[in-house]
Design a protein around this motif. Sequence first.
Motif, PDB file in Angstrom:
ATOM      1  N   LYS A 127       0.955  -1.156   0.092  1.00  9.07           N
ATOM      2  CA  LYS A 127       0.017  -0.188  -0.076  1.00  9.07           C
ATOM      3  C   LYS A 127       1.026   1.282   0.019  1.00  9.07           C
ATOM      4  N   ASP A 128       0.446   2.093  -1.082  1.00  7.67           N
ATOM      5  CA  ASP A 128       1.410   3.514  -0.882  1.00  7.67           C
ATOM      6  C   ASP A 128       2.886   3.124  -1.135  1.00  7.67           C
ATOM      7  N   LEU A 129       3.388   3.620   0.191  1.00  8.24           N
ATOM      8  CA  LEU A 129       5.067   3.348  -0.042  1.00  8.24           C
ATOM      9  C   LEU A 129       5.624   2.127   0.769  1.00  8.24           C
ATOM     10  N   VAL A 130       4.752   1.141   1.091  1.00  8.48           N
ATOM     11  CA  VAL A 130       4.929   0.242   1.914  1.00  8.48           C
ATOM     12  C   VAL A 130       4.919  -1.078   1.214  1.00  8.48           C
ATOM     13  N   VAL A 131       6.249  -1.561   1.040  1.00  9.91           N
ATOM     14  CA  VAL A 131       6.500  -2.716   0.322  1.00  9.91           C
ATOM     15  C   VAL A 131       6.581  -4.120   0.956  1.00  9.91           C
ATOM     16  N   ASP A 132       6.606  -5.417   0.837  1.00  8.75           N
ATOM     17  CA  ASP A 132       6.526  -6.706   1.174  1.00  8.75           C
ATOM     18  C   ASP A 132       8.049  -6.832   1.430  1.00  8.75           C
ATOM     19  N   MET A 133       8.641  -6.891   2.857  1.00 13.54           N
ATOM     20  CA  MET A 133      10.050  -7.091   2.990  1.00 13.54           C
ATOM     21  C   MET A 133      10.360  -8.549   3.054  1.00 13.54           C
ATOM     22  N   GLU A 134       9.537  -9.262   3.188  1.00 11.35           N
ATOM     23  CA  GLU A 134       9.619 -10.881   3.550  1.00 11.35           C
ATOM     24  C   GLU A 134      11.026 -11.392   2.628  1.00 11.35           C
ATOM     25  N   PRO A 135      10.786 -11.074   1.067  1.00 10.22           N
ATOM     26  CA  PRO A 135      11.894 -11.920   0.367  1.00 10.22           C
ATOM     27  C   PRO A 135      13.330 -11.289   0.622  1.00 10.22           C
ATOM     28  N   PHE A 136      13.224  -9.811   0.943  1.00 13.66           N
ATOM     29  CA  PHE A 136      14.479  -9.375   1.358  1.00 13.66           C
ATOM     30  C   PHE A 136      15.148  -9.731   2.545  1.00 13.66           C
ATOM     31  N   PHE A 137      14.305 -10.112   3.859  1.00 12.96           N
ATOM     32  CA  PHE A 137      14.769 -10.587   5.072  1.00 12.96           C
ATOM     33  C   PHE A 137      15.043 -12.202   4.843  1.00 12.96           C
ATOM     34  N   GLN A 138      14.483 -12.726   4.101  1.00 15.24           N
ATOM     35  CA  GLN A 138      14.659 -14.223   3.732  1.00 15.24           C
ATOM     36  C   GLN A 138      16.059 -14.351   2.956  1.00 15.24           C
ATOM     37  N   ALA A 139      16.391 -13.562   2.022  1.00 15.29           N
ATOM     38  CA  ALA A 139      17.670 -13.676   1.722  1.00 15.29           C
ATOM     39  C   ALA A 139      18.844 -13.390   2.585  1.00 15.29           C
ATOM     40  N   TYR A 140      18.492 -12.526   3.665  1.00 19.81           N
ATOM     41  CA  TYR A 140      19.231 -12.031   4.399  1.00 19.81           C
ATOM     42  C   TYR A 140      19.517 -13.358   5.779  1.00 19.81           C
ATOM     43  N   ARG A 141      18.312 -13.886   5.908  1.00 23.38           N
ATOM     44  CA  ARG A 141      18.458 -15.081   6.902  1.00 23.38           C
ATOM     45  C   ARG A 141      19.245 -16.251   6.217  1.00 23.38           C
ATOM     46  N   ASP A 142      19.048 -16.488   4.843  1.00 23.34           N
ATOM     47  CA  ASP A 142      19.699 -17.393   4.012  1.00 23.34           C
ATOM     48  C   ASP A 142      21.307 -17.506   4.266  1.00 23.34           C
ATOM     49  N   VAL A 143      21.818 -16.309   4.357  1.00 23.48           N
ATOM     50  CA  VAL A 143      23.335 -16.199   4.369  1.00 23.48           C
ATOM     51  C   VAL A 143      23.789 -16.457   5.493  1.00 23.48           C
ATOM     52  N   MET A 144      23.110 -16.943   6.727  1.00 26.87           N
ATOM     53  CA  MET A 144      23.389 -17.285   8.095  1.00 26.87           C
ATOM     54  C   MET A 144      24.308 -15.800   8.733  1.00 26.87           C
ATOM     55  N   PRO A 145      23.441 -15.003   8.824  1.00 26.54           N
ATOM     56  CA  PRO A 145      24.224 -13.702   9.480  1.00 26.54           C
ATOM     57  C   PRO A 145      24.329 -13.677  10.811  1.00 26.54           C
ATOM     58  N   PHE A 146      25.077 -14.675  11.467  1.00 35.27           N
ATOM     59  CA  PHE A 146      25.491 -14.672  12.929  1.00 35.27           C
ATOM     60  C   PHE A 146      26.683 -15.536  13.022  1.00 35.27           C
ATOM     61  N   LEU A 147      27.329 -15.385  13.952  1.00 33.43           N
ATOM     62  CA  LEU A 147      28.826 -15.898  14.360  1.00 33.43           C
ATOM     63  C   LEU A 147      28.622 -17.285  14.706  1.00 33.43           C
ATOM     64  N   ILE A 148      29.277 -18.264  13.817  1.00 31.25           N
ATOM     65  CA  ILE A 148      29.303 -19.796  13.740  1.00 31.25           C
ATOM     66  C   ILE A 148      30.779 -20.174  14.341  1.00 31.25           C
ATOM     67  N   THR A 149      30.503 -20.909  15.631  1.00 33.46           N
ATOM     68  CA  THR A 149      32.024 -21.421  16.301  1.00 33.46           C
ATOM     69  C   THR A 149      31.735 -22.570  16.611  1.00 33.46           C
ATOM     70  N   SER A 150      32.886 -23.270  16.849  1.00 31.80           N
ATOM     71  CA  SER A 150      32.489 -24.708  17.561  1.00 31.80           C
ATOM     72  C   SER A 150      33.218 -24.869  18.854  1.00 31.80           C
ATOM     73  N   GLY A 151      33.181 -26.110  19.389  1.00 32.69           N
ATOM     74  CA  GLY A 151      33.709 -25.971  20.804  1.00 32.69           C
ATOM     75  C   GLY A 151      32.749 -25.470  22.077  1.00 32.69           C
ATOM     76  N   ASN A 152      33.199 -25.513  23.323  1.00 37.54           N
ATOM     77  CA  ASN A 152      32.424 -24.993  24.174  1.00 37.54           C
ATOM     78  C   ASN A 152      32.148 -23.435  24.468  1.00 37.54           C
ATOM     79  N   GLU A 153      31.239 -23.041  24.918  1.00 43.42           N
ATOM     80  CA  GLU A 153      30.827 -21.717  24.970  1.00 43.42           C
ATOM     81  C   GLU A 153      31.993 -21.117  25.769  1.00 43.42           C
ATOM     82  N   PRO A 154      32.599 -19.827  25.374  1.00 44.24           N
ATOM     83  CA  PRO A 154      33.701 -19.116  26.252  1.00 44.24           C
ATOM     84  C   PRO A 154      33.220 -18.729  27.438  1.00 44.24           C
ATOM     85  N   THR A 155      34.282 -18.537  28.266  1.00 46.36           N
ATOM     86  CA  THR A 155      33.989 -17.787  29.588  1.00 46.36           C
ATOM     87  C   THR A 155      34.103 -16.369  29.821  1.00 46.36           C
ATOM     88  N   ARG A 156      34.677 -15.874  28.343  1.00 46.82           N
ATOM     89  CA  ARG A 156      34.765 -14.344  28.293  1.00 46.82           C
ATOM     90  C   ARG A 156      34.622 -14.002  26.942  1.00 46.82           C
TER      91      ARG A 156
END
Length: 252
Positions: free
Chosen positions: A117-146
């Motif tokens: 409507k008017d100036l509002v667009v469906d942002m879901e495809p945009f955010f799906q592409a964002y989610r698909d690239v895994m925008p978060f830190l990926i690490t292995s091993g135990n959770e660090p203490t610091r």
Amino acid sequence: MATPTLDKVEAEAAASPYITVTFRIRRFNPEVSDEAQWQDFQIEIDPKERVLDGLHKIKWDVDGSLTFRRSCAHGICGSDAMRINGKNRLACKTLIKDINPEKPITVEAIKGLTVLKDLVVDMEPFFQAYRDVMPFLITSGNEPTRERLQSAEDRERFDDTTKCILCAACTSSCPVFWNDGQYFGPAAIVNAHRFIFDSRDEGGEQRLEILNDKDGVWRCRTTFNCTDACPRGIEVTKAIQEVKRALITRRL
């Protein structure tokens, strides 16, 4: 009380910072018509105010049905990205005086995403592409203490792409995205870049494989539209080229 003289009224009017500006807005309401139409609004506004202020005046004082997104109004949330005089901008960062208020100011929804409507667009495809690239830190091993520490030099490697506010101004300025909504788009690649080159992350190879897809980085035609559109000054095209280079050399 004394009545103001005509000369005084004229002098006050001349001293007023307000000018008459025409906003030409592309309106669309699916409940009324399948076609979008341009509608003009004339308002009095200080040219040092922003396009967002003008839209507020129209919505609050002239036509309450005008629909657009906005939140922080300070260029941080990215929700009010729209096409202003043919260019993707944030309405909250665009001053009236900087876009020639002597001519109609055209305002329309960003391209490449379905207008709701008017100036509002469906942002879901945009955010799906964002989610698909895994925008978060990926690490292995135990959770660090610091906190996971990092040198200033390592941080500088991807510092520019941490500035993204997910406004979609870059992605919706891309001709490839306009013609093929399956393309990940500049914003998703920028956010992948932010983690691919993070020395603390272990998911770089996974993200590179995701972006090596036919709808990934190789669809970029290096037109620099995305860099020009970014309200945060991110060198978007440069980041995309660095991801391409990493795919070729397999060196992060």
